[in-house]
Design a protein around this motif. Structure first.
Motif, mmCIF file in Angstrom:
data_model
loop_
_atom_site.group_PDB
_atom_site.id
_atom_site.type_symbol
_atom_site.label_atom_id
_atom_site.label_comp_id
_atom_site.label_asym_id
_atom_site.label_seq_id
_atom_site.Cartn_x
_atom_site.Cartn_y
_atom_site.Cartn_z
ATOM 1 N N ILE A 1 24.054 45.823 32.575
ATOM 2 C CA ILE A 1 23.903 45.898 34.031
ATOM 3 C C ILE A 1 24.391 44.581 34.609
ATOM 4 O O ILE A 1 24.111 43.504 34.069
ATOM 5 N N THR A 2 25.131 44.658 35.695
ATOM 6 C CA THR A 2 25.486 43.466 36.457
ATOM 7 C C THR A 2 25.623 43.851 37.920
ATOM 8 O O THR A 2 25.610 45.028 38.272
ATOM 9 N N GLU A 3 25.732 42.844 38.775
ATOM 10 C CA GLU A 3 25.904 43.069 40.210
ATOM 11 C C GLU A 3 27.034 42.185 40.719
ATOM 12 O O GLU A 3 27.370 41.173 40.112
ATOM 13 N N TYR A 4 27.571 42.558 41.840
ATOM 14 C CA TYR A 4 28.658 41.797 42.452
ATOM 15 C C TYR A 4 28.179 41.038 43.674
ATOM 16 O O TYR A 4 28.833 40.109 44.140
ATOM 17 N N GLY A 5 26.983 41.398 44.165
ATOM 18 C CA GLY A 5 26.319 40.635 45.214
ATOM 19 C C GLY A 5 27.065 40.640 46.521
ATOM 20 O O GLY A 5 28.048 41.357 46.706
ATOM 21 N N TYR A 6 26.575 39.825 47.434
ATOM 22 C CA TYR A 6 27.292 39.688 48.701
ATOM 23 C C TYR A 6 28.526 38.821 48.476
ATOM 24 O O TYR A 6 28.640 38.094 47.503
ATOM 25 N N LYS B 1 33.292 37.494 38.850
ATOM 26 C CA LYS B 1 32.186 38.435 38.642
ATOM 27 C C LYS B 1 32.710 39.795 38.178
ATOM 28 O O LYS B 1 32.169 40.397 37.235
ATOM 29 N N VAL B 2 33.748 40.271 38.816
ATOM 30 C CA VAL B 2 34.352 41.545 38.407
ATOM 31 C C VAL B 2 34.974 41.399 37.020
ATOM 32 O O VAL B 2 34.899 42.305 36.184
ATOM 33 N N GLY B 3 35.569 40.228 36.765
ATOM 34 C CA GLY B 3 36.182 39.975 35.461
ATOM 35 C C GLY B 3 35.170 39.994 34.330
ATOM 36 O O GLY B 3 35.486 40.432 33.214
ATOM 37 N N ASN B 4 33.944 39.536 34.598
ATOM 38 C CA ASN B 4 32.908 39.578 33.568
ATOM 39 C C ASN B 4 32.534 41.011 33.215
ATOM 40 O O ASN B 4 32.334 41.334 32.035
ATOM 41 N N ALA B 5 32.453 41.868 34.211
ATOM 42 C CA ALA B 5 32.187 43.283 33.937
ATOM 43 C C ALA B 5 33.344 43.886 33.138
ATOM 44 O O ALA B 5 33.128 44.629 32.170
ATOM 45 N N GLU C 1 26.723 35.945 21.604
ATOM 46 C CA GLU C 1 27.960 36.715 21.718
ATOM 47 C C GLU C 1 28.279 37.054 23.165
ATOM 48 O O GLU C 1 29.428 36.963 23.607
ATOM 49 N N VAL C 2 27.259 37.454 23.907
ATOM 50 C CA VAL C 2 27.468 37.799 25.318
ATOM 51 C C VAL C 2 27.948 36.573 26.088
ATOM 52 O O VAL C 2 28.896 36.650 26.883
ATOM 53 N N ARG C 3 27.318 35.429 25.855
ATOM 54 C CA ARG C 3 27.713 34.211 26.559
ATOM 55 C C ARG C 3 29.190 33.879 26.352
ATOM 56 O O ARG C 3 29.857 33.377 27.268
ATOM 57 N N LYS C 4 29.708 34.139 25.176
ATOM 58 C CA LYS C 4 31.117 33.851 24.886
ATOM 59 C C LYS C 4 32.060 34.691 25.747
ATOM 60 O O LYS C 4 33.222 34.331 25.942
ATOM 61 N N ASN C 5 31.564 35.821 26.248
ATOM 62 C CA ASN C 5 32.389 36.717 27.049
ATOM 63 C C ASN C 5 32.206 36.534 28.552
ATOM 64 O O ASN C 5 32.864 37.219 29.343
ATOM 65 N N LEU C 6 31.308 35.617 28.934
ATOM 66 C CA LEU C 6 31.018 35.430 30.358
ATOM 67 C C LEU C 6 31.668 34.160 30.883
ATOM 68 O O LEU C 6 31.518 33.087 30.308
ATOM 69 N N LYS C 7 32.377 34.290 31.987
ATOM 70 C CA LYS C 7 32.864 33.125 32.714
ATOM 71 C C LYS C 7 31.888 32.843 33.852
ATOM 72 O O LYS C 7 31.183 33.732 34.313
ATOM 73 N N GLU C 8 31.865 31.604 34.296
ATOM 74 C CA GLU C 8 30.966 31.263 35.387
ATOM 75 C C GLU C 8 31.678 30.374 36.391
ATOM 76 O O GLU C 8 32.799 29.914 36.164
ATOM 77 N N PHE C 9 31.027 30.125 37.504
ATOM 78 C CA PHE C 9 31.554 29.216 38.496
ATOM 79 C C PHE C 9 30.389 28.376 39.023
ATOM 80 O O PHE C 9 29.214 28.745 38.888
ATOM 81 N N ASP C 10 30.718 27.232 39.591
ATOM 82 C CA ASP C 10 29.691 26.350 40.141
ATOM 83 C C ASP C 10 29.083 27.010 41.389
ATOM 84 O O ASP C 10 29.799 27.556 42.231
#
Length: 304
Positions: free
Chosen positions: A170-175, A185-189, A291-300
């Motif tokens: 499950i994930t969300e794209y938020g406002y 965010k879309v790229g992580n999904a 494993e999941v963390r390796k597939n997630l990008k983030e931003f400040d």
């Protein structure tokens, strides 16, 4: 300070149910919703209604009467303040989201809930997430387990998470936070779907998403952009169901021997990664989270 959390829950439950009846009545009548929609900080995707404000005021007033020495943090109060910052201290503090899933509420999508968390020494120790549309009352107390109504969580038991390839996320794209951040965010999904995982879902409410993980209906949930009031109550519910709540990366300076599932979680960090209970235990959960963390990008993003 010694607090009886079970006694506290018994006292606040009627207040939350009453708040829920106000939300449900407005959800079904639609009239007050259609005439009271506002945008926060001129963001057309970050909505607030008069119901959000009135329910928060009702809960603040009621909880102050019961526990006058406790602090209170609420979404609408913080959002309307000059600093827009959460001041979470060691004092027992109520953390409240009067309507989590406001966009769902506005559009009539029934994943809407009231979140009431109690933090002591900045740590969530009691949490209630109530969806009045479906009459689902999720609650958890530190050391006492978590439940949906009178059924102990997880409801879906003993199903192993075989791998992230066979998981439901499950994930969300938020406002809207801007195109660059939305692309991440879309790229992580997309990254999860490309593993390939079995699927990615979105309910439109952080707390409802977390309760699905606690229930056992989804294996993982991740999101950037959530707030303290979105996660405080549901963190207790997931942890007490046997799941874990952590950030997108390991906190700096943490001993290497600490498992991922045992990492401290800063409620104000605005990033969350959750995993449900599984009979394989903490080491296996930690391996999957890595494993999941390796597939997630983030931003400040500025913390609460």
């Amino acid at each position: 300070m010694s607090l009886n959390y079970e006694e506290i829950l018994s006292k606040i439950k009627p207040l939350i149910l009453e708040a829920g009846s106000k939300v449900k009545q407005a959800f079904e009548s639609r009239e007050i919703i259609d005439t009271s929609i506002e945008e926060k900080d001129s963001n057309p995707t970050d909505l607030v209604t008069q119901v959000d404000k009135s329910v928060e005021q009702y809960l603040f007033s009621s909880l102050r009467t019961l526990y006058p020495t406790f602090d209170l943090i609420g979404e609408e109060t913080v959002s309307s303040s000059e600093s827009k910052k959460v001041n979470l201290t060691d004092i027992p503090t109520w953390v409240i989201d009067p309507v989590d899933g406001t966009t769902n509420f506005v559009h009539g999508f029934p994943f809407v809930c009231i979140c009431v968390g109690l933090c002591v020494n900045k740590k969530p120790v009691l949490g209630v997430v109530y969806n009045p549309i479906y009459d689902e009352f999720y609650w958890g107390i530190e050391g006492k387990g978590s439940y949906m109504n009178d059924k102990k969580l997880p409801l879906i038991k003993n199903t192993p998470i075989k791998s992230i390839q066979k998981s439901l996320f499950i994930t969300e794209y938020g406002y809207f936070l801007g195109k660059e951040k939305l692309d991440i965010k879309v790229g992580n999904a997309k990254s999860m779907l490309s593993i390939p995982a079995h699927g990615v879902r979105s309910l439109g409410s952080c707390a409802m998403d977390m309760c699905q993980v606690a229930k056992g209906g989804a294996d993982f949930y991740f999101e950037i952009g959530i707030h303290t009031w979105d996660v405080a109550a549901a963190t207790v519910i997931i942890r007490e169901s046997g799941g874990a709540v952590v950030g997108y990366k390991r906190p700096e300076g943490l001993d290497d021997n600490v498992l991922i599932v045992d990492e401290p979680y800063d409620l104000n960090q605005r990033k969350v990664l959750c995993i449900r209970s599984t009979k394989e235990g903490k080491e296996f959960q930690s391996k999957l989270l890595e494993e999941v963390r390796k597939n997630l990008k983030e931003f400040d993003i500025e913390s609460d």
